[in-house]
Design an enzyme around this catalytic site. Structure first.
Site, PDB file in Angstrom:
ATOM      1  N   LYS A 181      -2.744 -11.041   7.252  1.00  0.00           N
ATOM      2  CA  LYS A 181      -3.697 -10.735   7.167  1.00  0.00           C
ATOM      3  C   LYS A 181      -3.555 -10.539   5.407  1.00  0.00           C
ATOM      4  O   LYS A 181      -4.566 -10.892   4.925  1.00  0.00           O
ATOM      5  CB  LYS A 181      -3.353  -9.116   7.375  1.00  0.00           C
ATOM      6  CG  LYS A 181      -4.821  -8.282   7.171  1.00  0.00           C
ATOM      7  CD  LYS A 181      -4.485  -6.713   7.879  1.00  0.00           C
ATOM      8  CE  LYS A 181      -3.219  -6.165   7.754  1.00  0.00           C
ATOM      9  NZ  LYS A 181      -3.804  -5.420   6.182  1.00  0.00           N
ATOM     10  N   ASN A 182      -2.296 -10.262   5.449  1.00  0.00           N
ATOM     11  CA  ASN A 182      -1.880  -9.567   3.567  1.00  0.00           C
ATOM     12  C   ASN A 182      -2.177 -10.580   2.623  1.00  0.00           C
ATOM     13  O   ASN A 182      -2.135 -10.636   1.017  1.00  0.00           O
ATOM     14  CB  ASN A 182      -0.470  -8.702   3.638  1.00  0.00           C
ATOM     15  CG  ASN A 182       0.255  -7.975   4.244  1.00  0.00           C
ATOM     16  OD1 ASN A 182      -1.711  -7.352   4.898  1.00  0.00           O
ATOM     17  ND2 ASN A 182       0.632  -7.312   4.036  1.00  0.00           N
ATOM     18  N   CYS A 223      -5.227   6.992   2.663  1.00  0.00           N
ATOM     19  CA  CYS A 223      -5.360   6.087   3.741  1.00  0.00           C
ATOM     20  C   CYS A 223      -4.169   6.942   4.261  1.00  0.00           C
ATOM     21  O   CYS A 223      -3.499   7.264   3.926  1.00  0.00           O
ATOM     22  CB  CYS A 223      -4.657   4.752   3.822  1.00  0.00           C
ATOM     23  SG  CYS A 223      -3.733   3.851   2.957  1.00  0.00           S
ATOM     24  N   ARG A 235      -3.436   6.099  -2.751  1.00  0.00           N
ATOM     25  CA  ARG A 235      -3.341   5.349  -2.484  1.00  0.00           C
ATOM     26  C   ARG A 235      -3.532   4.803  -3.781  1.00  0.00           C
ATOM     27  O   ARG A 235      -4.363   3.985  -4.702  1.00  0.00           O
ATOM     28  CB  ARG A 235      -4.073   4.007  -1.793  1.00  0.00           C
ATOM     29  CG  ARG A 235      -3.909   2.996  -1.749  1.00  0.00           C
ATOM     30  CD  ARG A 235      -2.631   2.463  -0.067  1.00  0.00           C
ATOM     31  NE  ARG A 235      -2.190   1.235   0.425  1.00  0.00           N
ATOM     32  CZ  ARG A 235      -2.550   0.974   1.392  1.00  0.00           C
ATOM     33  NH1 ARG A 235      -2.204   1.414   2.114  1.00  0.00           N
ATOM     34  NH2 ARG A 235      -1.417  -0.344   0.881  1.00  0.00           N
ATOM     35  N   ASP A 270       6.498  -2.723   5.986  1.00  0.00           N
ATOM     36  CA  ASP A 270       5.540  -2.884   7.386  1.00  0.00           C
ATOM     37  C   ASP A 270       6.078  -2.687   8.513  1.00  0.00           C
ATOM     38  O   ASP A 270       5.457  -3.002   9.333  1.00  0.00           O
ATOM     39  CB  ASP A 270       4.713  -4.074   7.013  1.00  0.00           C
ATOM     40  CG  ASP A 270       3.760  -3.674   5.810  1.00  0.00           C
ATOM     41  OD1 ASP A 270       3.047  -2.185   5.583  1.00  0.00           O
ATOM     42  OD2 ASP A 270       3.085  -4.701   5.165  1.00  0.00           O
ATOM     43  N   ARG A 321      -7.362  -4.331  13.082  1.00  0.00           N
ATOM     44  CA  ARG A 321      -6.971  -4.082  12.030  1.00  0.00           C
ATOM     45  C   ARG A 321      -6.108  -5.589  11.473  1.00  0.00           C
ATOM     46  O   ARG A 321      -6.620  -6.218  10.066  1.00  0.00           O
ATOM     47  CB  ARG A 321      -7.125  -3.225  10.999  1.00  0.00           C
ATOM     48  CG  ARG A 321      -7.477  -2.430  10.834  1.00  0.00           C
ATOM     49  CD  ARG A 321      -7.567  -0.693   9.680  1.00  0.00           C
ATOM     50  NE  ARG A 321      -6.715  -2.008   8.328  1.00  0.00           N
ATOM     51  CZ  ARG A 321      -5.470  -0.990   8.111  1.00  0.00           C
ATOM     52  NH1 ARG A 321      -4.850  -0.225   8.385  1.00  0.00           N
ATOM     53  NH2 ARG A 321      -4.773  -1.909   6.917  1.00  0.00           N
TER      54      ARG A 321
END
Ligand code: UD1
Length: 419
Positions: free
Chosen positions: A22-23, A116, A121, A306, A398
């Site tokens: 995803k990143n 968030c 952020r 993460d 997500r």
């Protein structure tokens, strides 16, 4: 609204597939805006954040199509360089479109992505760096009017912190700028190298990615390319941890584990046996895991923030006391309440969390509070006695493509239901 229902206590045994990161996918989709020809991204994960990025591209006038795990983008006719607030808010990483739009059109209007689940952020580092490249920024409430009246130019930039997003925005803005950009204290995450690889294939001149100083020589135009997105190291580690917490034996396909070197030794320290081949990582968990020495989250190549929540779930059942120190985000212990509800013993003080391993977790009704925290609760549910319900799973969607299908494929008893 949907939830995951898990009947825990089954050791996982089987193979799990892994898609692209995803990143990586998000900055790569933004980068496709810079190309005059069609770009094709293979191994693209089907995630709500990716769909949101595609909506932003479509809004600017790109033709963006996704079939299975391949996205094609044609950015030859950009008609808008503004992104409405609603689209910016759909996904916090939307800020990476700032550098791409500026690089492509020399001006753009976007909105602050806002705070968030992980805390504020800020984007001060992004804006400061772009300012050095000739971008003038007018802030009006949540809106950012950005323009480069004399065009973007290369610059010497030193980031105060190796921010991933700021590094990506500078790279995206610099590839078509006039002259050389030297970015010091750049982020070194593998996804930065993926972005650099893609841009180089399109004709950009970039060196030093993966190190602290990145040099970018601006070129006049970028062509298209076909690029395969690197495997998602965070999703991969999540699935390996699912094997570990359930006392299972799993094969993670589609990666050699080369980008997981900052975490695999931790699983070995906990007593897991890890074997790697060119295309797969195998994990065999011990009867009972052992606590690990203090884990401090740091920018790459340090222990990734993460993976903090996910490893914490694993350590709730390990023998002994494990200590976590979260140094990247202020508010990244929101999964602790859910874990405690399931019987974990965790004590949080500021940025430190102390986990005293217990013999057993119990099924409970819990809610995901953020992407990785949600994954941590699912892992705990897989190992817990009884039934666990994880609500608010839009957070999980997500960043994990059909997580329940992947886990089911390795023998988990898990299903998605209406909430
Ligand atoms: C990216 C990842 C995210 C990961 C994070 C850290 C994507 C889409 N997301 O997020 O999964 O958790 O890296 O590895 O790639 N900061 C500032 N000012 C700025 C920018 C950042 O103070 O202008 C601070 C942030 O508040 C945070 C820290 O720097 O505390 C790290 O942020 P950053 O590296 O920018 O993370 P993201 O790019 O947002």
């Amino acid at each position: 609204m949907q939830k995951l229902v898990i009947n825990g206590g089954i050791p996982l045994d089987g193979e799990m597939p892994l898609y692209g990161a995803k990143n990586s996918a998000l900055p790569l989709l933004a980068a496709s805006l810079l190309c005059g020809e069609e770009t094709v991204l293979e191994n693209c994960p089907r995630l709500t954040d990716v769909f949101a990025a595609c909506r932003i591209l479509t809004h600017t006038g790109c033709r963006c199509t996704m079939q299975e795990h391949t996205v094609s983008v044609r950015a030859d006719a950009i008609v808008r360089s503004e992104i409405p607030e609603s689209l910016m808010q759909e996904m916090r990483s939307s800020i990476v479109f700032l550098g791409a739009l500026l690089g492509r059109t020399g001006a753009c209007q976007v909105y602050y992505p806002g705070g968030c689940e992980l805390g504020p952020r800020p984007i001060d580092l992004h804006l400061e760096a772009l300012g050095r490249m000739g971008v003038q920024i007018v802030r009006q409430e949540g809106r950012l009017e950005c323009s480069a009246p004399n065009g973007l130019h290369g610059a010497q930039i030193h980031l105060k912190f190796p921010s991933v997003g700021a590094t990506e925005n500078v790279m995206l803005a610099a590839v078509l700028a006039k002259g050389e950009t030297v970015l010091c204290n750049a982020a070194r995450e593998p996804e930065i190298c993926d972005l650099a690889d893609f841009l180089r294939k399109c004709g950009a001149r970039i060196s030093g990615d993966g190190e602290s100083t990145i040099r970018i020589q601006g070129v006049s135009a970028l062509k298209g390319c076909v690029h395969r997105i690197r495997p998602d190291r965070i999703a991969g580690l999540t699935y390996l941890c699912a094997g570990a917490i359930t006392g299972g034996m799993v094969k993670l396909c589609g990666t050699s584990g080369v980008q997981m070197e900052n975490v695999l030794p931790v699983l070995e320290q906990a007593g897991c046996r890890i074997d790697r081949t060119e295309h797969a990582v195998y994990l065999r968990a011990p009867r009972r895991l052992r606590a690990v020495s203090r884990l401090r989250t740091m920018p790459h190549p340090g222990f990734p923030t993460d993976v903090q929540a996910i490893m914490m779930a694993v350590m709730t059942l390990a023998k002994g006391v494990s200590v976590f120190e979260e140094n990247i985000f202020e508010n990244r212990y929101r999964h602790v309440d859910g874990l405690v509800q399931m019987g974990a013993e965790i004590c949080v003080s500021g940025r430190v969390a102390v986990v005293s391993g217990v013999q057993e977790l119990y099924g409970a009704r819990v809610a995901a509070t953020d992407l990785r925290g949600g994954a941590a609760l699912v892992l705990a549910g897989l190992a817990a006695r009884g039934t666990t319900e994880v609500r608010q799973i839009h957070h999980i969607d997500r960043g994990y493509e059909e997580m329940e299908q992947v886990l089911k494929g390795a023998g988990a008893c898990i299903s998605r239901r209406a909430q």
